[in-house]
Design an enzyme around this catalytic site. Structure first.
Site, short mmCIF file in Angstrom:
data_model
loop_
_atom_site.label_atom_id
_atom_site.label_comp_id
_atom_site.label_asym_id
_atom_site.label_seq_id
_atom_site.Cartn_x
_atom_site.Cartn_y
_atom_site.Cartn_z
N GLU A 42 1.94 4.09 -4.44
CA GLU A 42 1.41 2.74 -4.71
C GLU A 42 2.38 1.94 -5.59
O GLU A 42 2.64 0.76 -5.32
CB GLU A 42 0.05 2.83 -5.40
CG GLU A 42 -1.04 3.46 -4.58
CD GLU A 42 -1.64 2.56 -3.50
OE1 GLU A 42 -1.17 1.41 -3.31
OE2 GLU A 42 -2.59 3.01 -2.85
N ASP A 86 -4.57 -2.42 -3.19
CA ASP A 86 -5.87 -1.77 -3.29
C ASP A 86 -5.87 -0.67 -4.34
O ASP A 86 -6.84 0.07 -4.47
CB ASP A 86 -6.34 -1.25 -1.93
CG ASP A 86 -5.47 -0.14 -1.37
OD1 ASP A 86 -4.57 0.36 -2.07
OD2 ASP A 86 -5.68 0.23 -0.20
N ASP A 90 0.85 -1.19 0.00
CA ASP A 90 0.00 0.00 0.00
C ASP A 90 0.88 1.23 0.00
O ASP A 90 1.96 1.24 0.58
CB ASP A 90 -0.93 0.03 1.22
CG ASP A 90 -2.08 1.01 1.07
OD1 ASP A 90 -2.44 1.36 -0.08
OD2 ASP A 90 -2.64 1.42 2.09
N GLY A 91 0.41 2.25 -0.68
CA GLY A 91 1.05 3.55 -0.67
C GLY A 91 0.08 4.54 -0.06
O GLY A 91 -1.13 4.41 -0.22
N HIS A 120 -9.51 0.01 2.63
CA HIS A 120 -10.24 0.47 3.81
C HIS A 120 -11.53 -0.33 4.01
O HIS A 120 -12.57 0.21 4.35
CB HIS A 120 -10.52 1.97 3.73
CG HIS A 120 -9.28 2.75 3.43
ND1 HIS A 120 -8.26 2.90 4.36
CD2 HIS A 120 -8.86 3.38 2.31
CE1 HIS A 120 -7.29 3.62 3.81
NE2 HIS A 120 -7.62 3.90 2.57
N ASP A 174 -1.47 -0.12 5.26
CA ASP A 174 -1.86 1.29 5.37
C ASP A 174 -1.29 1.89 6.66
O ASP A 174 -0.76 3.01 6.64
CB ASP A 174 -3.38 1.42 5.32
CG ASP A 174 -3.83 2.87 5.31
OD1 ASP A 174 -3.52 3.57 4.32
OD2 ASP A 174 -4.46 3.30 6.28
#
Length: 170
Positions: free
Chosen positions: A76, A104, A38-39, A146, A156
């Site tokens: 990302e 994501d 994740d970024g 999320h 995250d």
């Protein structure tokens, strides 16, 4: 990260298959290594961070890193690039091994597994595409951001903690 990149799918999408490994009849001798990436970006553009979780059997490795100033899309993509680099540090890892990469980011998954044309970040995307050729057993899985998916949420957290740490200079 998720929704900003068009990653608001209702559920995880099935893995996108890449080329089968050069050895054997397409069978993988070991379970897949899982890469979760994740970024995150505070403001867009703004301070960036990445989070990575690697799962290989009982081995778990976590990595968070502050990247400086940029966009969420860059974060990302860099998260994926760093995750692939960390694979080489796994004991006895063979690049022909099956790898399942979870993200994501619809932007990153589309660019790297569905042939989307890069309008921005072209050098980074080209570099990543060349790198992906070294991993014939790699599959992408797009997950909803999320949405309470444990490892995605952990990535995250790692990315956001890296931003806070980076802003403080620590």
């Amino acid at each position: 990260a998720g929704g900003k990149d068009g990653a608001a799918a209702a559920h995880s999408k099935p893995p996108r298959k890449r080329k089968k490994p050069a050895t054997g009849e397409g069978a993988f001798p070991e379970p897949a290594v899982e890469l979760w990436t994740d970024g995150a970006c505070t403001g867009n553009p703004g301070p960036m961070g990445i989070g990575i979780v690697i799962l290989d059997g009982s081995l778990r490795r976590e990595h968070g890193e502050y990247l400086g100033h940029g966009t969420n899309n860059i974060a990302e993509l860099v998260a994926i690039e760093r995750a692939l680099g960390l694979l080489d540090e796994l004991p006895g890892f063979d690049r022909s091994r099956r790898v399942r990469l979870y993200s994501d980011s619809g932007y990153a998954v589309g660019l790297l597994s569905q042939g989307w044309k890069a309008k921005a970040n072209q050098e980074l995307v080209a570099r990543l595409r060349r790198r992906l050729a070294d991993f014939p057993g790699l599959e992408f899985v797009h997950v909803r951001g999320h949405a309470g998916i444990r490892e995605n949420e952990r990535c995250d957290e790692l990315a956001r903690a890296a931003i806070i740490s980076g802003k403080r200079g620590g």
